[in-house]
Design a protein around this motif. Sequence first.
Motif, PDB file in Angstrom:
ATOM      1  N   THR A   1       0.851  -1.187   0.000  1.00  0.00           N
ATOM      2  CA  THR A   1       0.000   0.000   0.000  1.00  0.00           C
ATOM      3  C   THR A   1       0.888   1.238   0.000  1.00  0.00           C
ATOM      4  O   THR A   1       1.830   1.331   0.781  1.00  0.00           O
ATOM      5  CB  THR A   1      -0.907   0.037   1.242  1.00  0.00           C
ATOM      6  OG1 THR A   1      -1.711  -1.143   1.274  1.00  0.00           O
ATOM      7  CG2 THR A   1      -1.829   1.248   1.199  1.00  0.00           C
TER       8      THR A   1
ATOM      9  N   LEU B   1      -3.234   3.954  -1.800  1.00  0.00           N
ATOM     10  CA  LEU B   1      -3.304   3.314  -3.105  1.00  0.00           C
ATOM     11  C   LEU B   1      -2.987   1.835  -2.952  1.00  0.00           C
ATOM     12  O   LEU B   1      -1.916   1.475  -2.477  1.00  0.00           O
ATOM     13  CB  LEU B   1      -2.308   3.950  -4.083  1.00  0.00           C
ATOM     14  CG  LEU B   1      -2.559   5.402  -4.499  1.00  0.00           C
ATOM     15  CD1 LEU B   1      -1.568   5.802  -5.580  1.00  0.00           C
ATOM     16  CD2 LEU B   1      -3.972   5.609  -4.977  1.00  0.00           C
TER      17      LEU B   1
ATOM     18  N   ILE C   1      -1.761  -1.386  -4.365  1.00  0.00           N
ATOM     19  CA  ILE C   1      -0.875  -1.701  -5.481  1.00  0.00           C
ATOM     20  C   ILE C   1      -0.817  -3.209  -5.692  1.00  0.00           C
ATOM     21  O   ILE C   1      -0.857  -3.985  -4.730  1.00  0.00           O
ATOM     22  CB  ILE C   1       0.543  -1.145  -5.223  1.00  0.00           C
ATOM     23  CG1 ILE C   1       0.468   0.364  -4.958  1.00  0.00           C
ATOM     24  CG2 ILE C   1       1.471  -1.431  -6.391  1.00  0.00           C
ATOM     25  CD1 ILE C   1      -0.113   1.161  -6.088  1.00  0.00           C
TER      26      ILE C   1
ATOM     27  N   THR D   1      -0.301  -1.154 -10.620  1.00  0.00           N
ATOM     28  CA  THR D   1      -1.424  -0.844  -9.749  1.00  0.00           C
ATOM     29  C   THR D   1      -2.592  -1.798  -9.975  1.00  0.00           C
ATOM     30  O   THR D   1      -2.674  -2.481 -10.987  1.00  0.00           O
ATOM     31  CB  THR D   1      -1.945   0.588  -9.992  1.00  0.00           C
ATOM     32  OG1 THR D   1      -2.693   0.620 -11.223  1.00  0.00           O
ATOM     33  CG2 THR D   1      -0.796   1.578 -10.074  1.00  0.00           C
ATOM     34  N   LYS D   2      -3.488  -1.808  -8.999  1.00  0.00           N
ATOM     35  CA  LYS D   2      -4.805  -2.387  -9.197  1.00  0.00           C
ATOM     36  C   LYS D   2      -5.688  -1.276  -9.767  1.00  0.00           C
ATOM     37  O   LYS D   2      -5.201  -0.192 -10.100  1.00  0.00           O
ATOM     38  CB  LYS D   2      -5.354  -2.898  -7.866  1.00  0.00           C
ATOM     39  CG  LYS D   2      -4.526  -4.019  -7.246  1.00  0.00           C
ATOM     40  CD  LYS D   2      -5.112  -4.473  -5.920  1.00  0.00           C
ATOM     41  CE  LYS D   2      -4.273  -5.589  -5.300  1.00  0.00           C
ATOM     42  NZ  LYS D   2      -4.799  -6.038  -3.989  1.00  0.00           N
TER      43      LYS D   2
ATOM     44  N   ILE E   1      -7.556   1.796  -9.551  1.00  0.00           N
ATOM     45  CA  ILE E   1      -7.584   2.871  -8.567  1.00  0.00           C
ATOM     46  C   ILE E   1      -8.126   4.137  -9.221  1.00  0.00           C
ATOM     47  O   ILE E   1      -8.251   4.230 -10.443  1.00  0.00           O
ATOM     48  CB  ILE E   1      -6.179   3.152  -7.997  1.00  0.00           C
ATOM     49  CG1 ILE E   1      -5.206   3.500  -9.129  1.00  0.00           C
ATOM     50  CG2 ILE E   1      -5.672   1.980  -7.204  1.00  0.00           C
ATOM     51  CD1 ILE E   1      -3.827   3.851  -8.655  1.00  0.00           C
TER      52      ILE E   1
ATOM     53  N   LEU F   1      -3.692   8.446  -8.761  1.00  0.00           N
ATOM     54  CA  LEU F   1      -2.460   8.058  -9.447  1.00  0.00           C
ATOM     55  C   LEU F   1      -1.736   9.277 -10.021  1.00  0.00           C
ATOM     56  O   LEU F   1      -0.507   9.355  -9.975  1.00  0.00           O
ATOM     57  CB  LEU F   1      -2.764   7.052 -10.560  1.00  0.00           C
ATOM     58  CG  LEU F   1      -1.524   6.563 -11.310  1.00  0.00           C
ATOM     59  CD1 LEU F   1      -0.586   5.813 -10.370  1.00  0.00           C
ATOM     60  CD2 LEU F   1      -1.900   5.672 -12.481  1.00  0.00           C
TER      61      LEU F   1
END
Length: 230
Positions: A74, A82, A84, A110-111, A113, A118
């Motif tokens: 995170t 975020l 990740i 990243t997932k 988000i 970002l």
Amino acid sequence: MIKKIIKILSIILLIVTLFIFYLSFIGIKTEKFNERIKNKVLEIDKKISLDLHDVKFLLNPFNFTGSIATSNPTILFEGNKLQIKNIKTKISLRSLIFNEFSIDELQISTKAIKLNDLISLTRSFKNSTGLFLLNSIIKDGSILADINLKFNDNGTIKNNYQLNGFVTNIKFNLLNQYNVRNLNFEFDIRKDKYLLKKLKTDFNNIKLSSPSIEIDQEKNLFLVKGKILS
């Protein structure tokens, strides 16, 4: 006697080979690098911190480097979190041997988000006029992205950074006259160059699409090239 020495050397060679194979393809979990990675990120921007979980070390014996990877970390910054997918970095074996920890490259995947989160994070690493404008006008949207950063010997980020991925359901209003809804596209961002592909959107209730749009930044000017279909 000679046969016994050869046998011992063969066993040692086999053990070393198996150890290198294990480090190269399976790796080992360790917490040794956690604080060092966090401190390196703090050197880039003191407002950013990391919550790391399992960190795995993999060896690349062919170019004398190692890679460190962590899953589901995170990123914490300015009160935001975020989630990740993973963070990977490369380090030289020399820096490990002489206890001089240095990061040559940082890769962040990243997932899904929020796009604004970002953009804010990216501006912490490498700010630009384009990113500032994007962050100002975008009201909604999600993103999946891969961020690739490379570092100089003094720890600063090189200009050959790269961001790519895709965004979905972007919404923004420009000058209270132009309404954009359901904007979806793939992107590839490098220094002063922005490439958007497979773009689709509703612009003032008119459906638009484009196979690609290229944007080149020259100081504060943006040169746009592409084709818009309706």
